[in-house]
Design a protein around this motif. Structure first.
Motif, short mmCIF file in Angstrom:
data_model
loop_
_atom_site.label_atom_id
_atom_site.label_comp_id
_atom_site.label_asym_id
_atom_site.label_seq_id
_atom_site.Cartn_x
_atom_site.Cartn_y
_atom_site.Cartn_z
N UNK A 158 4.29 -8.53 -11.22
CA UNK A 158 3.27 -9.57 -11.20
C UNK A 158 2.89 -9.87 -12.64
N UNK A 159 2.40 -11.05 -12.86
CA UNK A 159 2.00 -11.46 -14.21
C UNK A 159 0.68 -12.19 -14.15
N UNK A 160 0.15 -12.51 -15.30
CA UNK A 160 -1.13 -13.20 -15.42
C UNK A 160 -2.22 -12.47 -14.62
N UNK A 161 -2.40 -11.20 -14.97
CA UNK A 161 -3.41 -10.34 -14.34
C UNK A 161 -3.19 -10.20 -12.84
N UNK A 162 -1.92 -10.19 -12.42
CA UNK A 162 -1.58 -9.97 -11.01
C UNK A 162 -1.74 -11.17 -10.11
N UNK A 163 -1.99 -12.34 -10.67
CA UNK A 163 -2.23 -13.53 -9.85
C UNK A 163 -0.95 -14.32 -9.54
N UNK A 164 0.16 -13.99 -10.20
CA UNK A 164 1.42 -14.68 -9.97
C UNK A 164 2.52 -13.63 -9.77
N UNK A 165 3.12 -13.66 -8.59
CA UNK A 165 4.18 -12.71 -8.28
C UNK A 165 5.49 -13.18 -8.87
N UNK A 224 7.04 -19.99 -21.07
CA UNK A 224 5.93 -19.13 -21.47
C UNK A 224 5.72 -18.02 -20.44
N UNK A 225 5.86 -18.36 -19.16
CA UNK A 225 5.72 -17.39 -18.08
C UNK A 225 7.01 -17.31 -17.28
N UNK A 226 7.22 -16.18 -16.62
CA UNK A 226 8.39 -16.02 -15.76
C UNK A 226 8.24 -16.90 -14.53
N UNK A 227 9.37 -17.23 -13.92
CA UNK A 227 9.36 -18.01 -12.69
C UNK A 227 8.55 -17.27 -11.63
N UNK A 228 7.63 -17.96 -10.98
CA UNK A 228 6.78 -17.37 -9.96
C UNK A 228 7.43 -17.49 -8.59
N UNK A 229 7.36 -16.42 -7.81
CA UNK A 229 7.90 -16.46 -6.45
C UNK A 229 6.89 -17.13 -5.53
N UNK A 230 7.41 -17.75 -4.50
CA UNK A 230 6.58 -18.40 -3.50
C UNK A 230 6.52 -17.54 -2.25
N UNK A 231 5.58 -17.87 -1.38
CA UNK A 231 5.44 -17.19 -0.09
C UNK A 231 5.63 -18.20 1.05
N UNK A 232 6.10 -17.73 2.15
CA UNK A 232 6.27 -18.56 3.34
C UNK A 232 4.89 -18.86 3.95
N UNK A 233 4.87 -19.72 4.94
CA UNK A 233 3.66 -20.03 5.72
C UNK A 233 2.49 -20.46 4.83
N UNK A 234 2.75 -21.46 4.02
CA UNK A 234 1.69 -22.03 3.16
C UNK A 234 1.03 -21.00 2.24
N UNK A 235 1.82 -20.07 1.74
CA UNK A 235 1.31 -19.12 0.75
C UNK A 235 0.73 -17.84 1.30
N UNK A 257 0.82 -1.21 0.00
CA UNK A 257 0.00 0.00 0.00
C UNK A 257 0.85 1.27 0.00
N UNK A 258 2.00 1.23 0.68
CA UNK A 258 2.86 2.41 0.75
C UNK A 258 3.97 2.39 -0.29
N UNK A 259 4.01 1.35 -1.10
CA UNK A 259 5.02 1.26 -2.16
C UNK A 259 6.37 0.75 -1.68
N UNK A 260 6.42 0.18 -0.49
CA UNK A 260 7.68 -0.37 0.02
C UNK A 260 7.85 -1.78 -0.53
N UNK A 261 8.28 -1.82 -1.79
CA UNK A 261 8.39 -3.05 -2.57
C UNK A 261 9.71 -3.01 -3.33
N UNK A 262 10.34 -4.14 -3.51
CA UNK A 262 11.59 -4.21 -4.25
C UNK A 262 11.43 -3.64 -5.66
N UNK A 263 12.44 -2.97 -6.10
CA UNK A 263 12.47 -2.38 -7.44
C UNK A 263 12.23 -3.43 -8.53
N UNK A 264 12.62 -4.68 -8.28
CA UNK A 264 12.53 -5.73 -9.28
C UNK A 264 11.23 -6.55 -9.20
N UNK A 265 10.38 -6.26 -8.24
CA UNK A 265 9.12 -6.99 -8.08
C UNK A 265 8.17 -6.69 -9.24
#
Length: 96
Positions: free
Chosen positions: A43-50, A60-71, A33-41
């Motif tokens: 999203x693709x596929x309509x924002x559903x894959x980080x 076909x698509x870029x490598x998707x990042x995963x999240x900790x704690x079961x997503x 919300x405040x824009x504190x996000x890595x410069x290289x971050x």
């Protein structure tokens, strides 16, 4: 004189912010919300894959990042992230 001889090469350095989650682990964002996000971050596929601009782009698509704690936790930087080359997380971004 050729065009190649007229072009000079310079090395430039940029300052890039990196983030850690509440447990001190490397992550890619603090607050979207405040824009504190890595410069290289990104999203693709309509924002559903980080993803990351440094992702593997060979498929076909870029490598998707995963999240900790079961997503639902913090983003896990990719293994090739230059911001975290000196500190590898035990969690891999490569799915089992």
């Amino acid at each position: 004189m050729s065009a190649e001889e007229e072009i000079t090469k310079e090395v430039a350095y940029i300052e890039v912010v990196r983030y850690r989650d509440k447990d001190g682990k490397p992550t890619c964002a603090k607050n979207f919300d405040t824009g504190e996000v890595c410069l290289f971050y990104t999203a693709q596929r309509f924002g559903t894959h980080e993803a990351c601009w440094l992702s593997d782009k060979s498929g076909k698509f870029w490598e998707t990042m995963r999240r900790r704690n079961d997503g639902i936790g913090s983003l896990i930087p990719l293994n090739n992230c230059p911001l975290w080359l000196d500190e590898r997380d035990e969690e891999s971004n490569t799915p089992p």
